[in-house]
Scaffold this motif. Structure first.
Motif, short mmCIF file in Angstrom:
data_model
loop_
_atom_site.label_atom_id
_atom_site.label_comp_id
_atom_site.label_asym_id
_atom_site.label_seq_id
_atom_site.Cartn_x
_atom_site.Cartn_y
_atom_site.Cartn_z
N ASN A 49 0.82 -1.21 0.00
CA ASN A 49 0.00 0.00 0.00
C ASN A 49 0.86 1.25 0.00
N SER A 50 2.02 1.17 0.65
CA SER A 50 2.90 2.33 0.71
C SER A 50 3.65 2.55 -0.60
N VAL A 51 4.13 1.49 -1.20
CA VAL A 51 4.90 1.60 -2.44
C VAL A 51 4.01 1.97 -3.62
N GLY A 52 2.81 1.43 -3.63
CA GLY A 52 1.88 1.71 -4.73
C GLY A 52 1.63 0.47 -5.56
N TYR A 53 0.36 0.20 -5.81
CA TYR A 53 -0.02 -0.99 -6.57
C TYR A 53 0.50 -0.92 -8.00
N ASP A 54 0.49 0.28 -8.55
CA ASP A 54 0.93 0.42 -9.93
C ASP A 54 2.40 0.09 -10.07
N HIS A 55 3.23 0.49 -9.10
CA HIS A 55 4.66 0.22 -9.21
C HIS A 55 4.96 -1.28 -9.02
N VAL A 56 4.25 -1.92 -8.09
CA VAL A 56 4.47 -3.35 -7.88
C VAL A 56 4.08 -4.14 -9.12
N LEU A 57 2.97 -3.79 -9.76
CA LEU A 57 2.57 -4.50 -10.98
C LEU A 57 3.53 -4.24 -12.13
N GLU A 58 4.03 -3.00 -12.21
CA GLU A 58 5.01 -2.70 -13.25
C GLU A 58 6.30 -3.48 -13.01
N TYR A 59 6.69 -3.64 -11.76
CA TYR A 59 7.88 -4.43 -11.40
C TYR A 59 7.67 -5.90 -11.81
N ALA A 60 6.48 -6.42 -11.52
CA ALA A 60 6.17 -7.81 -11.89
C ALA A 60 6.16 -7.98 -13.40
N GLU A 61 5.70 -6.93 -14.12
CA GLU A 61 5.67 -7.00 -15.58
C GLU A 61 7.07 -7.11 -16.15
N ARG A 62 8.03 -6.40 -15.55
CA ARG A 62 9.41 -6.49 -16.03
C ARG A 62 9.98 -7.89 -15.81
N LEU A 63 9.56 -8.54 -14.73
CA LEU A 63 10.01 -9.91 -14.47
C LEU A 63 9.26 -10.93 -15.33
N GLU A 64 8.22 -10.46 -16.03
CA GLU A 64 7.40 -11.29 -16.93
C GLU A 64 6.66 -12.39 -16.19
N ILE A 65 6.19 -12.05 -14.99
CA ILE A 65 5.36 -13.01 -14.26
C ILE A 65 3.89 -12.63 -14.33
N ASP A 66 3.59 -11.55 -15.04
CA ASP A 66 2.19 -11.13 -15.17
C ASP A 66 1.53 -11.71 -16.41
N GLU A 67 2.32 -12.29 -17.31
CA GLU A 67 1.78 -12.80 -18.56
C GLU A 67 0.90 -14.03 -18.31
N GLY A 68 -0.38 -13.87 -18.62
CA GLY A 68 -1.31 -14.97 -18.42
C GLY A 68 -1.77 -15.13 -16.99
N ASN A 69 -1.30 -14.28 -16.08
CA ASN A 69 -1.69 -14.38 -14.68
C ASN A 69 -2.51 -13.15 -14.30
N ASP A 70 -3.55 -13.36 -13.55
CA ASP A 70 -4.49 -12.30 -13.23
C ASP A 70 -4.02 -11.53 -12.00
N LEU A 71 -3.09 -10.59 -12.20
CA LEU A 71 -2.56 -9.80 -11.09
C LEU A 71 -3.43 -8.55 -10.93
N GLN A 72 -4.18 -8.48 -9.84
CA GLN A 72 -5.10 -7.39 -9.61
C GLN A 72 -4.56 -6.45 -8.53
N PRO A 73 -4.77 -5.13 -8.68
CA PRO A 73 -4.23 -4.15 -7.73
C PRO A 73 -5.06 -4.04 -6.46
N TYR A 74 -5.04 -5.10 -5.67
CA TYR A 74 -5.76 -5.11 -4.40
C TYR A 74 -4.81 -5.54 -3.30
N PRO A 75 -5.15 -5.24 -2.03
CA PRO A 75 -4.24 -5.59 -0.94
C PRO A 75 -3.84 -7.07 -0.90
N SER A 76 -4.75 -7.95 -1.32
CA SER A 76 -4.44 -9.38 -1.29
C SER A 76 -3.34 -9.76 -2.26
N LEU A 77 -2.97 -8.84 -3.16
CA LEU A 77 -1.87 -9.11 -4.08
C LEU A 77 -0.58 -9.41 -3.32
N ALA A 78 -0.35 -8.71 -2.20
CA ALA A 78 0.88 -8.90 -1.43
C ALA A 78 0.96 -10.29 -0.82
#
Length: 922
Positions: free
Chosen positions: A641-670
């Motif tokens: 919540n402090s870092v920001g959901y958008d930055h965490v998802l962008e970080y995951a996108e660079r690692l290519e773990i978001d492809e085909g996976n339903d990563l949603q910007p909600y607290p349960s993401l952590a």
């Protein structure tokens, strides 16, 4: 008187001279004359010998060339098919349109070559098809033992197999010798050996080593062990007599003779011989199971790729060599680790008597004869230590079971039933007459008067040296041993321990993070039970295994490993659903109509999101390093919540773990509420092992056609996705998971290696994970049930998946560099801090040095405050006493949780970014 007339006196003188001349010895020849005579004799004899040899050779060549059977050999052509190799050259699969599988010499492992040559034709690589030394050796043995053994070479045996001439005559033997010489002239030794290995009958209608390997052991020759090669090499002498299914004891003896000959010829060491002869012969259950090849799920992956890209018919009929990245040694270790790990977990959950089969059927429930007449398919195996086999319960006593396996009976006491927690006098609650449970066979302690079945071990060296002991004698010995039923009362040379096939499943994967190469992959407990590849096809909730990506994004945003967050019960408030009124009380955003409906219970009242730590334990102030080590959920969600959901998802996108996976910007993401595959996680964790470089996953290195031309080549491809500094900082947090005394993976310390990793456990204990890596290898394990049900209570990643991962790394430890370390890149610095408070340690501070660690920082992010003992004492208090103010609910008797508003703006940015990415993808 004429002039020719001699006087009597003259005649006497002449006679005297002649007599003296006759009695005088001949004058010896000179040295030159003697040398000349010898040279003439040698030349004559040499000429005659050469002429005889040439004549004999010409006769053999002429006579051998007249045989029609030679045309069969000349027209021999191997079938066309595609071979699949492991990275070390081991053959792991053959893709063919024919049932008969042909190998080239380079495909035949050296251990089989050595085994067959040692036991069948020790002079094979030195003779010309016929071995005079072999004939002399056979005659010597006949004089010494009185037994006449064969002296046919492998070349002669090949001739007999191809011509199918089984007559016992001198003419047939002479014909074999003629053709053998012809064969040696036309082909190399390697080609002849390959022809033999493809044609030799090995029993049960199996011809050739590859077909036999799959039939008896359920694997390709590239995956076979030394003792399995020795077993096959012992069959050609008498395939039916040494049939491992029909006569397992004879087969075991013959195998050990082959092993002895290999040691005697110097092909293996004494240690290897001693170890191999003690190994059981593990055969495929022909009546219950199909082949269980090594790396079956991986082979399916390769086949699907080839068929989809090139077409099935092309692949099956082309002479291609497919070189994969699989490491056969790693693969075998991984499969053993999964099986052993699952069995351990399954046994901890108790014995399942309702799953045990019985000899009785619904149609014939009272036929007691079945208890003594029943024959289980698993009894085809050689009864020896190390195998799993079923046994019929013939008697249930107060503290023991009597179990029959074929013609043998065993007594299983409470020690052998220990893990079932069976109690004396209550065994009938678990076991019934006629049950056929699974047992593990172990070594026992034979006593005087016990069954003399292991008498074969006496005078072992003599038995091994006397490799010509006839199969008839061995059969007679066995019949004599089993003839007396009184001697079959009980066996104590072996003992049984109750076993059980697990119902839970697992997957495992290991990769080389420096190249992206797939080294080992296990898709489940048993390929025959399920061909579904859980390592790549099963998407499961990842739980805390996702936390490193949240921490990585935070470290990229300026957080340090020494920063403190407060771990306490916390509610995360969605601003679209809740608000605080003027008194600071949380209210639900709803229309008046919906508020009335909620009061009446017509619609549910929304509640704030409130995660919990496992066991509801909270630490208060805690550093990011410790939060990761202990896998604290509240700190992870606060950090997201402090870092920001958008930055965490962008970080995951660079690692290519978001492809085909339903990563949603909600607290349960952590907390890893999304679903991912094991392959996704292992590849992502591998990025941290190699300073932030992501290598494209690779499982096929290259493909060559029959002429050596490249069909496909896959070079190493990698790119920098995160900074080396960020990768190293994340590695430091994951090292704490292993090294910290409260770390969830502290069991991994026993490896004695530099490793990092993270456990993961989902709600209701449905999924257990451990993903970890060393500087050289990244690997992960998952355990769960296919239907997403609870594994068992308190079954976490640390006690369920981690043991499988540890078994694998313990198995490959000898292959790794034990001194390898994670190298700190430039742009980072070390500073001594107090591990508990995260404050700087100096010579003047009053904090004990026992808690001092050298922490890693990006320059500028180091702590400036100095550690104090007063601060340490405060942080040692329970979490609620570390706070100056807190609210206590008298009705519930609990402290009110902290309430934090979700970063709504960050959520919206993340959602917009996802929508934009989806549109660009279209």
């Amino acid at each position: 008187m004429s002039e020719e007339t001699s006087t009597p006196q003259e005649n006497n003188e002449t006679k005297s001279v002649t007599t003296q001349s006759a009695k005088r010895p001949p004058k010896p020849p000179g040295p030159l004359r003697r040398w000349f005579v010898r040279l003439v004799i040698f030349a004559v004899m040499g000429t005659l010998g050469i002429a005889a040899g040439v004549g004999c050779a010409l006769f053999i060549l002429k006579k051998g060339g007249e045989f029609e059977d030679l045309e069969k050999l000349a027209s021999y052509k191997p079938a066309q098919f595609t071979r699949v190799y492991a990275r070390n050259g081991d053959l792991i699969d053959i893709i063919s349109s024919q049932q008969r599988i042909m190998l080239e010499y380079r495909d035949i492992p050296p251990n089989f070559v050595h085994a067959l040559v040692a036991v069948e034709d020790e002079y094979y690589f030195n003779h010309i098809g016929v071995s005079p030394l072999g004939i002399l050796a056979a005659l010597k043995d006949y004089v010494r033992t009185g037994r006449l053994r064969g002296a046919s070479t492998l070349t002669q045996q090949l001739v007999k197999n191809i011509t199918n001439d089984r007559r016992y005559s001198g003419g047939r033997k002479l014909k074999e010798q003629f053709l053998a010489v012809q064969l040696e002239l036309r082909y190399t030794k390697e080609e002849i050996f390959a022809m033999y290995a493809n044609e030799v009958p090995l029993g049960n209608q199996q011809f050739g080593i590859e077909a036999a390997a799959r039939y008896y052991f359920g694997k390709s020759v590239g995956a076979m062990t030394l003792e399995e090669f020795a077993t096959l090499a012992g069959l050609p002498q008498a395939p039916s007599r040494f049939n491992p299914y029909r006569n397992p004891d004879l087969c075991l003896r013959r195998r050990n003779i082959v092993l002895y000959r290999m040691w005697d010829e110097g092909y293996i060491t004494r240690e290897a011989y001693d170890r191999a002869k003690k190994s059981p012969i593990e055969l495929v259950d022909r009546k219950r199971a199909k082949n269980k090849p090594v790396a079956a799920h991986f082979v399916d992956k390769v086949r699907k790729y080839l068929f989809d890209k090139y077409g099935e018919e092309v692949v099956r009929t082309s002479r291609w060599d497919v070189h994969t990245t699989l490491d056969m040694t790693y693969q075998v270790i991984a499969e053993d680790a999964v099986r052993d790990g699952l069995k351990q977990v399954d046994k901890s959950m108790g014995y399942r008597p309702h799953d045990c089969p019985s000899v009785f059927t619904k149609e014939d429930p009272n036929n007691m004869a079945l208890v003594t007449e029943y024959y289980d398919p698993s009894w085809h195996q050689v009864l020896q230590p190390g195998i799993s086999i079923r046994g019929v319960v013939q008697e249930v006593g107060d503290d023991y079971l009597t179990v029959r396996i074929d013609e043998d009976r065993f007594r299983v006491d409470l020690e052998g039933l220990k893990w079932t927690k069976a109690k004396k006098g209550k065994l009938d609650k678990m076991f019934q007459l006629g049950d056929v449970p699974l047992f593990m066979v172990l070594e026992g302690e034979a006593e005087v008067g016990d069954l003399i079945r292991d008498a074969r071990d006496e005078n072992e060296d003599e038995a091994l040296e006397d490799e010509e002991e006839s199969a008839e004698d061995l059969l007679a010995d066995r019949d004599e041993e089993t003839a007396d039923p009184e001697r079959m009362v009980l066996r104590t040379d072996l003992k049984l321990v109750i076993d059980q096939e697990p119902q839970i499943e697992a997957s495992f994967m290991a990769v080389d993070p420096h190249t992206g190469d797939l080294l080992a992959e296990v898709g489940g407990y048993d390929y025959d039970r399920s061909k579904f590849n859980r390592a790549e096809q099963a998407k499961r909730q990842v739980g805390s295994a996702f936390k490193p990506f949240v921490f990585g994004a935070a470290l990229e945003k300026g957080y340090s490993l020494a920063d403190l967050l407060f771990d306490e019960p916390t509610q995360f408030i969605d601003p679209t659903k809740f608000y605080f009124d003027d008194q600071g009380v949380l209210q639900v955003r709803a229309s008046r109509r919906n508020q009335r409906r909620m009061k009446l219970g017509l619609i549910p009242t929304p509640k704030p999101y409130q995660p919990h730590n496992y066991y509801n334990r909270y630490q208060g102030q805690v550093t990011l390093r410790s939060a990761m080590a202990q896998s604290l959920n509240i700190v992870s969600v606060k950090l997201l919540n402090s870092v920001g959901y958008d930055h965490v998802l962008e970080y995951a996108e660079r690692l290519e773990i978001d492809e085909g996976n339903d990563l949603q910007p909600y607290p349960s993401l952590a907390l890893g509420a999304m679903e991912m595959t094991l392959a996704d996680l292992v590849q992502a964790y591998g990025i941290y092992a190699v300073n932030g470089v992501r290598h494209e996953p690779r499982f096929i290195h290259h493909i060559m056609d029959a002429k050596g031309r490249a069909i496909e080549e896959n070079p190493i491809r990698g790119k920098q996705v995160i900074s080396p500094q960020n990768a190293f900082l994340v590695t430091q947090t994951l090292r704490a998971v292993v090294r910290d005394k409260k770390g969830t993976a502290r069991r991994a310390q026993r490896l004695g290696l530099e490793v990092a990793g993270k456990t993961g456990t989902t709600d209701d204990y449905t999924d257990a994970w451990f993903i970890g890596y060393s500087p050289q290898i990244a690997a992960g394990a998952w355990v769960g049930r296919d239907l997403k049900e609870t594994i068992a209570r308190n079954r976490t990643g640390g006690n369920t998946a981690l043991p499988i991962w540890l078994r694998f790394f313990e198995g490959i430890k000898a292959e790794l560099d034990e001194d390898a370390q994670f190298i700190m890149p430039e742009g980072l610095r070390l500073m001594p801090i107090d591990q508990q408070t995260g404050k700087k340690m100096t010579r003047d501070c009053d904090c004990p040095e026992d808690d001092m660690i050298a922490e890693v920082f990006i320059p500028g992010s180091e702590p400036t405050e100095i550690c104090s003992s007063a601060e340490k004492k405060r942080l040692a208090l329970p979490w609620y006493l570390q706070k100056r103010l807190y609210e206590f609910d008298k009705l519930t008797g609990r402290i009110e949780p902290e309430q934090i508003m979700i970063d709504y703006a960050s959520q919206q940015r993340a959602l917009r970014n996802r929508e934009k990415s989806a549109e660009e993808g279209l």
